[in-house]
Structure formats: structure tokens, C-alpha cells
Design an enzyme around this catalytic site. Structure first.
Site, mmCIF file in Angstrom:
data_model
loop_
_atom_site.group_PDB
_atom_site.id
_atom_site.type_symbol
_atom_site.label_atom_id
_atom_site.label_comp_id
_atom_site.label_asym_id
_atom_site.label_seq_id
_atom_site.Cartn_x
_atom_site.Cartn_y
_atom_site.Cartn_z
ATOM 1 N N GLY A 90 70.298 20.285 21.064
ATOM 2 C CA GLY A 90 71.082 20.221 19.834
ATOM 3 C C GLY A 90 72.563 20.153 20.135
ATOM 4 O O GLY A 90 72.977 19.781 21.238
ATOM 5 N N SER A 91 73.366 20.546 19.170
ATOM 6 C CA SER A 91 74.813 20.407 19.292
ATOM 7 C C SER A 91 75.392 21.461 20.221
ATOM 8 O O SER A 91 74.836 22.548 20.415
ATOM 9 C CB SER A 91 75.473 20.529 17.920
ATOM 10 O OG SER A 91 75.396 21.868 17.441
ATOM 11 N N GLY A 124 74.630 25.493 20.410
ATOM 12 C CA GLY A 124 74.289 26.041 21.719
ATOM 13 C C GLY A 124 75.161 27.229 22.086
ATOM 14 O O GLY A 124 74.677 28.222 22.642
ATOM 15 N N GLU A 129 70.294 21.458 26.135
ATOM 16 C CA GLU A 129 70.806 20.096 26.229
ATOM 17 C C GLU A 129 71.736 19.913 25.040
ATOM 18 O O GLU A 129 71.300 19.972 23.893
ATOM 19 C CB GLU A 129 69.663 19.089 26.192
ATOM 20 C CG GLU A 129 70.137 17.657 26.378
ATOM 21 C CD GLU A 129 69.033 16.649 26.214
ATOM 22 O OE1 GLU A 129 69.158 15.794 25.324
ATOM 23 O OE2 GLU A 129 68.045 16.735 26.963
ATOM 24 N N CYS A 176 70.323 11.177 22.724
ATOM 25 C CA CYS A 176 71.183 11.937 23.635
ATOM 26 C C CYS A 176 71.637 11.105 24.825
ATOM 27 O O CYS A 176 72.652 11.412 25.449
ATOM 28 C CB CYS A 176 70.459 13.190 24.120
ATOM 29 S SG CYS A 176 68.769 12.890 24.669
#
Length: 501
Positions: A220-221, A225, A244, A281
Site C-alpha cells: 500500500g501507500s 505503511g 511494499e 507498483c
């Protein structure tokens, strides 16, 4: 409070009837997961590989329902969604093969005996499951990085239980994917608590904070995170966080490649940065192109201006897309070559193309924009590229397009990017990540915060820990560490032995 779902093609929101998970509900699921883990880790590998194959069959049986549900929650095309579900099914079966193989255990046996520094004890070591795992679904992959995704497959392959936090962009897809997996797990004889699911942001935070959870997998963002990392830092016992988070994925076109196949590269690059609405991504968000390669740039701009609008996943991504584009222009000094146009009543947009000179590139121009946006960096020499890369955040991938007679330049560029990324692609495109034994899908911060991959068989390593048995009676040893023939490769007294056939 119940969870809502929004069709991004229309912007219409409806109630799912799914209740947000309370803190008490999270605690109950964590307790059940911990109890199931104690049972699950005693099951033989053959049972575990059978579970993974049963889960794959369960998803296949519900294919039509799952794809139809995801269509209404993501706006992604049916072929993309069906292919992604096939990917999830394939990776479950691939991990089942890996469990049967047993090489991931890193089994080692050192018998007691004399050593150059004196007598040594009997020591036997292998990797063991870490415990209940929390997995966060990603917005852009409702199957492959969500409830039925790679984190789920790798955590279960390692012998763990898991609880998934459903993503708010596709709650019905998450719920129905979970139902398919749960039915299959129960039919295979998995203990209650092997799988769990929670809904709602507060439930996700409570899940990460629960002391029974032993690791977290998140895609995610960067902002979210960091929030989860702060929660982990506040725990009495910290746990691994496999995130990630953000990636710009630079692509470099050499002068030779631009001259020899500029039109081909323009087509491939356009498809790569606009595929799935640019919401991947591994999307190449920045491309270094020779200053002389006007035809290549013009071809990309023409395609962007002629393109139909694509649906973005949700209103947050849709709103941030043009906001970040404007910021790259105002603060990063980029020039607009193709501006996005809205399309339809939902969250749709056409691609955007920006341009900047390599000498002017700063970190202010290299913010990731989730969506179909490409920043073209024009350079005069490869030395300009090497210098400008310092303004590009570390990423999952870097791509180099070069010609056979540019070996020295390609080697120089490889050296320039190798410490900045987790995967280097040559004469191709970073989107379309293969699920295989050799694939790596990680990179330095902020791409990820770990050296381990989230794609491919070695992703299982995240959810394992080493355990050694010293002078242990045979009856307490796992079968893979006992004397005699075993069905896994292992190193015995320093010598590598293959598994018995």
C-alpha cells in the site's frame, strides 16, 4: 457500522451488509489464529501442500462470482481480472510444489564429533513457521495481492495461520474470496482459525497491535505503511513488517535504442505505464530519453492524447492523480506534454505525460503518481542520466533499453542502478511480474523496508525463522532432521545431500 462499496465506473456507493470488525472481534480472531497455529505446525508438509491445492481449487470453483464481483468494485477489465485470479490460483499451486520440495527449510545436520577446535555437540537446524500473520490486501490487485494473494499463499506455505485485513476498495470481493478459501480449508480438515478476515481501518490497526500476531505483510501507500510501523514500534515485542510501499521504477533508453527502435519502445512504454490504469507498483513512472529522440516522445504524447479514459480504482486515487501532476509541474518544474481528461461519471482519466531536462531533475519532480502518468527526462549524455538518478527514489525495478553495440554503456548503467532497485530489466518492461522460483519483487526503501521479496517462491522466507536443536533426542526432532533418508535436500556435516527420489 457497516462497510460500503463503490463502483468506480459510476461513483455509486452501496451498503454491503458487512459489519466493521470490532476490537473484541479482532481479539477473538487472533486468539483462534494462535490456537490453530499450534495445531497447524504439527501437520506434515504433505498435508500443507494439499491445503494449498485445495484452496486453489476453491477459488477456481467460484471464478465467475469472484470476477463479476471484482468488476463492479475495481473497474478493471474482465480479462485482466480473470488473468489475475488465474495468477492467484497458479501461485497457490506453485507454493504447494515448493512445500513438497522442502528445499526452503534449509535443513542442516551437524553430527557430534571432534572439530579443529575441540569436541562439538550434535546440532540440527531448519526454518520453522513464525506464527499468526496479518496480511493487508492491496487496492490495485483484488486477487493477487489481496485475500487470495501471494502473502496468503506464502504465509500458509510456511506453516502459519493468517488474518487478512480486507481492502476498503473491494470489500465484497474480499469477503467472497475469503468464503471460497474458508470452505476449501474446512473441507480439507484445517482447524478453525487457520484463516480469518477483518474489515475497517480500526480493525486493521488493532490487528497489527495484537500481541498474538507475529508478522505483518502490507502492500500500500508509504503513508499508511508508516502508520503501521508506528503501531509496531509501540508494541511491547516488535515484530517483522514486510511492506511494499512506493516505487517510481526508472526506465532508460540509450541513444542507440532510441535510434534503432524508437517507435517500438514508444508503443511498449505507453502500454506499460498505462496498463491497468497505471495502477501497478512496477509501472515505469519516469523515463530517461535522449534529447534528440523527438520522434519517440512525440509518439508517446500522441497516443496519450488519443487514448480513451480509464477507470481508476477509487476517489482517493482519482483525486490524488491530478493533484500530484500539478505539483510536479508547479514545484518540480516539469512541463506538461499531455494533460489528463476526465471521462464518464465515475473515476476515469486519460493518461498524462510530463517532461523535464535531466539537469533540472530534483526530488520535487520524482513523486510517485499512482495512475497513468509518465515523466520523461531528456538527457544529452549518459553521464547526465547517472547524475540525475540521485534524485529518483529507490525502487522495485529499473529498466535499460540498449543495443548490442552499446555493451559498455549498458554495463555502466547497470552499475548505476543496481544498488537502487531489486530487479533490473533489459529491453523489456517491468510490468507483468512473473510468478516463479527466480522472480524477486522487492527493493530498497521506500520501495520496501525489507530485503525479502513478496512474489515468487522465496517470498515464503519472510514468514519463517531459524530454530536449532542441540543434542536432541530423535523423537523431538522434525522428520526432516532425523538420521537416515529424508525427502528434502539438506546439508549433513557440511556436505550437501539431495532429497531421496
Amino acid at each position: 457500522m457497516t462497510v460500503t462499496t463503490t463502483d468506480p465506473r459510476t461513483g455509486e456507493t452501496s451498503d454491503t451488509g458487512i459489519a466493521e470488525t470490532t476490537s473484541e472481534g479482532v481479539a477473538a480472531l487472533a486468539a483462534a489464529s494462535e490456537s490453530a497455529f499450534r495445531t497447524l505446525r504439527r501437520r506434515p508438509r504433505a498435508w500443507r501442500s494439499g491445503l494449498l491445492r485445495a484452496l486453489a481449487d476453491g477459488l477456481e470453483a467460484d471464478r465467475e462470482l469472484l470476477v463479476t464481483t471484482a468488476l463492479a468494485e475495481t473497474g478493471l477489465a474482465e480479462p485482466r481480472l480473470s488473468g489475475e485470479l488465474s495468477r492467484s490460483i497458479f501461485q497457490l499451486r506453485l507454493f504447494a510444489d515448493a512445500v513438497d520440495d522442502g528445499g526452503y527449510l534449509e535443513a542442516i545436520v551437524d553430527h557430534a564429533g571432534q572439530t579443529p577446535i575441540g569436541p562439538g555437540p550434535d546440532v540440527r537446524r531448519m526454518l520453522v513457521p513464525i506464527g499468526p500473520v496479518a496480511v493487508f490486501g492491496a487496492s490495485n490487485f483484488p486477487f493477487a495481492f489481496s485475500v487470495a494473494g501471494g502473502d496468503t499463499a506464502s504465509a500458509l506455505a510456511a506453516g502459519n495461520t493468517l488474518i487478512v485485513k480486507a481492502h476498503g476498495s473491494h470489500p465484497l470481493t474480499s469477503a467472497r474470496s475469503f468464503a471460497a478459501l474458508q470452505r476449501a480449508a474446512r473441507a480439507h480438515g484445517a482447524p478453525d482459525g487457520t484463516l480469518g478476515i477483518v474489515f475497517g481501518q480500526r480493525a486493521g490497526a488493532a490487528l497489527v497491535a495484537d500481541p498474538r500476531v507475529r508478522a505483518v505483510g502490507f502492500t500500500g501507500s508509504l503513508a499508511t505503511g508508516r502508520i503501521l510501523l508506528d503501531i509496531i514500534d509501540g508494541r511491547e515485542a516488535p515484530i517483522p513488517f514486510f511492506g511494499e510501499l512506493s516505487s517510481l521504477n526508472p526506465l532508460i533508453v540509450t541513444p542507440g535504442a532510441a535510434g534503432a527502435r524508437g517507435a517500438e519502445i514508444a508503443d511498449g512504454l505507453f502500454l506499460s505505464f498505462t496498463g491497468s490504469g497505471g495502477q501497478l507498483c512496477t509501472k515505469p513512472g519516469i523515463a530517461f530519453v535522449p534529447a534528440s529522440a523527438d520522434a519517440l516522445v512525440d509518439a508517446i504524447v500522441a497516443r496519450a492524447q488519443e487514448a480513451d479514459a480509464q477507470t481508476l480504482l477509487n476517489d482517493r486515487i482519482h483525486g490524488a492523480f491530478d493533484e500530484i501532476r500539478r505539483r510536479l509541474i508547479e514545484e518540480g518544474r516539469a512541463r506538461s506534454l499531455a494533460a489528463p481528461r476526465a471521462g464518464g461519471p465515475g473515476y476515469a482519466s486519460t493518461p498524462a505525460v510530463l517532461e523535464i531536462d535531466a539537469a533540472s531533475l530534483t526530488p520535487a519532480a520524482t513523486e510517485e503518481a499512482f495512475g497513468p502518468l509518465l515523466l520523461i527526462v531528456r538527457y544529452d549524455s549518459l553521464a547526465d542520466v547517472v547524475g540525475a538518478l540521485s534524485a529518483v527514489p529507490d525502487s522495485l525495478t529499473a529498466t535499460i533499453h540498449g543495443e548490442p553495440d552499446e555493451a559498455e554503456q549498458i554495463a555502466e548503467l547497470t552499475e548505476a542502478v543496481r544498488d537502487l532497485v531489486g530487479r533490473v530489466v533489459y529491453n523489456g518492461y517491468p510490468t507483468g511480474v512473473r510468478v516463479s522460483w527466480g522472480m524477486h519483487h522487492g527493493g530498497p526503501w521506500p520501495a520496501t523496508n525489507t530485503q525479502h521479496t513478496s512474489v515468487g517462491v522465496t517470498a515464503v522466507r519472510r514468514f519463517l525463522r531459524p530454530l536449532a536443536w542441540q543434542d536432541a533426542p530423535e523423537f523431538v526432532l522434525p522428520p526432516e532432521l532425523r538420521d537416515g533418508e529424508v525427502d528434502v535436500p539438506r546439508r549433513v556435516d557440511g556436505v550437501l545431500h539431495l532429497a531421496r527420489s
